[in-house]
Design a protein around this motif. Structure first.
Motif, short mmCIF file in Angstrom:
data_model
loop_
_atom_site.label_atom_id
_atom_site.label_comp_id
_atom_site.label_asym_id
_atom_site.label_seq_id
_atom_site.Cartn_x
_atom_site.Cartn_y
_atom_site.Cartn_z
N TYR A 80 0.87 -1.18 0.00
CA TYR A 80 0.00 0.00 0.00
C TYR A 80 0.91 1.23 0.00
O TYR A 80 1.72 1.41 0.91
CB TYR A 80 -0.90 0.02 1.24
N ILE A 81 0.77 2.07 -1.02
CA ILE A 81 1.65 3.21 -1.19
C ILE A 81 1.11 4.44 -0.46
O ILE A 81 -0.05 4.83 -0.64
CB ILE A 81 1.85 3.55 -2.68
N THR A 82 1.96 5.05 0.35
CA THR A 82 1.62 6.28 1.05
C THR A 82 2.19 7.46 0.27
O THR A 82 3.40 7.59 0.15
CB THR A 82 2.19 6.26 2.48
N ASN A 83 1.30 8.28 -0.28
CA ASN A 83 1.73 9.42 -1.08
C ASN A 83 1.80 10.71 -0.28
O ASN A 83 2.59 11.60 -0.59
CB ASN A 83 0.79 9.60 -2.27
N LEU A 92 -3.18 1.83 6.66
CA LEU A 92 -3.12 0.82 7.71
C LEU A 92 -4.49 0.18 7.93
O LEU A 92 -4.61 -1.04 8.09
CB LEU A 92 -2.64 1.45 9.02
N GLN A 93 -5.53 1.00 7.91
CA GLN A 93 -6.90 0.49 8.10
C GLN A 93 -7.29 -0.44 6.96
O GLN A 93 -7.84 -1.52 7.18
CB GLN A 93 -7.88 1.66 8.19
N ARG A 94 -6.99 -0.02 5.73
CA ARG A 94 -7.37 -0.81 4.56
C ARG A 94 -6.66 -2.15 4.54
O ARG A 94 -7.26 -3.19 4.24
CB ARG A 94 -7.05 -0.01 3.28
N ALA A 95 -5.38 -2.15 4.87
CA ALA A 95 -4.63 -3.40 4.91
C ALA A 95 -5.23 -4.36 5.93
O ALA A 95 -5.34 -5.57 5.69
CB ALA A 95 -3.17 -3.13 5.22
N SER A 96 -5.63 -3.83 7.07
CA SER A 96 -6.22 -4.66 8.12
C SER A 96 -7.60 -5.16 7.69
O SER A 96 -7.93 -6.34 7.88
CB SER A 96 -6.34 -3.85 9.42
N GLN A 97 -8.40 -4.29 7.10
CA GLN A 97 -9.74 -4.68 6.64
C GLN A 97 -9.67 -5.70 5.51
O GLN A 97 -10.56 -6.54 5.37
CB GLN A 97 -10.50 -3.43 6.18
N ASP A 98 -8.61 -5.64 4.72
CA ASP A 98 -8.45 -6.58 3.60
C ASP A 98 -7.97 -7.96 4.05
O ASP A 98 -7.73 -8.83 3.21
CB ASP A 98 -7.48 -6.00 2.57
N GLY A 99 -7.81 -8.13 5.34
CA GLY A 99 -7.49 -9.45 5.87
C GLY A 99 -6.02 -9.78 5.99
O GLY A 99 -5.66 -10.96 6.20
N PRO A 114 -0.87 7.23 13.59
CA PRO A 114 -1.58 6.11 12.95
C PRO A 114 -1.60 4.81 13.75
O PRO A 114 -2.66 4.22 13.94
CB PRO A 114 -0.83 5.94 11.63
N LEU A 115 -0.46 4.37 14.23
CA LEU A 115 -0.42 3.07 14.90
C LEU A 115 -1.20 3.05 16.21
O LEU A 115 -1.83 2.04 16.55
CB LEU A 115 1.03 2.64 15.15
N ASN A 116 -1.18 4.14 16.95
CA ASN A 116 -1.84 4.11 18.27
C ASN A 116 -3.36 4.10 18.15
O ASN A 116 -4.05 3.79 19.12
CB ASN A 116 -1.37 5.29 19.14
N THR A 117 -3.90 4.44 16.97
CA THR A 117 -5.35 4.37 16.78
C THR A 117 -5.77 3.13 15.99
O THR A 117 -6.80 2.51 16.30
CB THR A 117 -5.85 5.62 16.06
N VAL A 118 -4.98 2.77 14.98
CA VAL A 118 -5.37 1.65 14.12
C VAL A 118 -5.14 0.30 14.80
O VAL A 118 -6.00 -0.59 14.74
CB VAL A 118 -4.61 1.70 12.77
N ALA A 119 -4.00 0.13 15.46
CA ALA A 119 -3.69 -1.17 16.08
C ALA A 119 -4.75 -1.61 17.09
O ALA A 119 -5.21 -2.76 17.05
CB ALA A 119 -2.31 -1.15 16.71
N SER A 124 -6.91 -8.30 16.30
CA SER A 124 -6.53 -9.62 15.81
C SER A 124 -5.43 -9.53 14.74
O SER A 124 -4.88 -10.55 14.32
CB SER A 124 -7.74 -10.36 15.24
N THR A 125 -5.12 -8.32 14.30
CA THR A 125 -4.06 -8.10 13.33
C THR A 125 -2.77 -7.79 14.08
O THR A 125 -2.78 -7.11 15.10
CB THR A 125 -4.40 -6.92 12.40
N LYS A 126 -1.65 -8.27 13.55
CA LYS A 126 -0.36 -7.95 14.15
C LYS A 126 0.36 -6.92 13.28
O LYS A 126 0.26 -6.96 12.05
CB LYS A 126 0.48 -9.21 14.34
N PHE A 127 1.04 -5.99 13.94
CA PHE A 127 1.71 -4.90 13.23
C PHE A 127 3.20 -4.93 13.52
O PHE A 127 3.63 -5.19 14.65
CB PHE A 127 1.14 -3.55 13.67
N LEU A 128 3.99 -4.65 12.48
CA LEU A 128 5.43 -4.50 12.62
C LEU A 128 5.77 -3.07 12.26
O LEU A 128 5.51 -2.63 11.14
CB LEU A 128 6.16 -5.46 11.69
N GLY A 129 6.32 -2.33 13.20
CA GLY A 129 6.70 -0.94 12.94
C GLY A 129 8.19 -0.82 12.75
O GLY A 129 8.95 -0.86 13.71
#
Length: 352
Positions: A80-83, A92-99, A114-119, A124-129
């Motif tokens: 997912y490209i951040t412009n 981040l939300q879209r990637a999580s919603q897409d499974g 972003p991470l403190n709200t989306v995570a 059930s999703t795991k994040f690597l920062g």
């Protein structure tokens, strides 16, 4: 009547054999046809600059591609490209919603918002920062693993080279560094750069400045900062500023000074790049994806993993071919010895 009875028995026997054969064939087939294992899904969310930023995003994608090449159909990936700044949270939300089960947030700026709200919203999703200190993420969500690099060690290596090169040239021994904004990683780069420059050449003057670019992408700001350092006598300019820092590299080329790259080996910009302070983001991403694919449930979060001189997580890039061969050999020998001392803990550059 006898013929009819024999015929009936024969037909019955054939039917029995056919039924039995079908049964055993079906049984054998069910034993072999195991359900196809679902692919593990991993997404990479870039920071600004895209996959061709020749730095952090490029490196992360190299690590992801390497894992994909090794795992094949066992791994499903997407980037997912951040412009713009505004893209981080929805990506981040879209990637999580897409499974996607593991979502890689690539860059320090993901820690600030972003991470403190989306995570927490996708527990059930795991994040690597990558380049994210979990301690700096508000609330320290338990489903995040931070990836930290000992930037002061990479800064130390190039500070050593910069000081030695400044001393070799006629004139004042002055070197400098340009940071985009005051974040922990850049503070550590600056600290290591100054410490090991002074360790190599006590008389060297080290100028460090921030271009005040919160986007890390405004090349004009870093170029202006670098030009001001060159006007003050800097002979080597270390860019520690992501996309912004490309302006500093351009300033060095324009004024015929040495530049030092960051994160990736940035020698491809030309022979005016003396070397680069490298952070092996590709190794950190590859390691995490392989471990996650092996056992997603066992992939631990809620802490930071650290990449250092000792485990090969930081280093320095190739030396410019514009250096005399004997000089380059001396710098490589000095750097190898310094790397060994840091790996053993005998030299400990400060973090600030």
């Amino acid at each position: 009547m006898k013929i009819s009875r024999k015929l009936a028995l024969a037909v019955a026997g054939v039917a029995t054999l056919v039924t039995a054969g079908a049964f055993f064939a079906a049984a054998a087939g069910s034993g072999q046809a195991k359900p196809a294992q679902a692919a593990v899904k991993v997404a990479l969310v870039t920071d600004i600059g895209g996959l061709n930023d020749k730095g952090f995003n490029t490196l992360a994608n190299i690590g992801l591609k390497k894992a994909k090449a090794q795992l094949g159909n066992k791994l499903e990936t997407r980037v997912y490209i951040t412009n713009t700044d505004a893209d981080r949270t929805p990506n981040l939300q879209r990637a999580s919603q897409d499974g996607y089960q593991l979502v890689i947030a690539n860059g320090v700026l993901f820690a600030f918002g972003p991470l403190n709200t989306v995570a927490p919203a996708f527990s059930s999703t795991k994040f690597l920062g990558t380049d994210v200190d979990l301690n700096s993420v508000e609330g320290k969500p338990a489903n995040i693993r931070g990836v930290q690099f000992r930037e002061q060690e990479a800064g130390c290596l190039v500070g050593n080279i910069a000081a030695l090169e400044a001393k070799r040239q006629p004139g004042a021994d002055i070197i400098s560094a340009v940071g985009a904004n005051k974040v922990t990683a850049i503070v550590r780069f600056f600290a290591g750069y100054q410490f090991c420059a002074k360790r190599a050449v006590k008389s060297v003057k080290v100028i460090t400045q921030y271009a005040n670019d919160p986007t890390f992408n405004d090349q004009a700001k870093c170029k202006a900062t670098a030009l001001s350092q060159i006007a003050r006598g800097s002979r080597v300019i270390f860019q520690v500023a992501g996309g912004c820092g490309l302006g500093a590299i351009d300033a060095a080329k324009q004024k015929k000074r040495w530049a030092i790259g960051v994160d990736a080996d940035q020698y491809f910009f030309g022979p005016h790049v003396l070397t680069s302070a490298t952070k092996h983001v590709e190794i950190s991403v590859y390691d995490a994806v392989i471990a996650f694919a092996k056992n997603p449930a066992a992939f631990k979060t809620g802490y930071n993993v650290n990449y250092t001189a000792k485990n090969g997580g930081v280093g320095y890039g190739r030396l410019s071919v514009a250096l005399p061969k004997k000089v380059a050999a001396q710098y490589n020998a000095s750097s190898a010895a310094l790397l060994k001392l840091m790996a053993s803990g005998k030299v400990k550059p400060p973090s600030k």
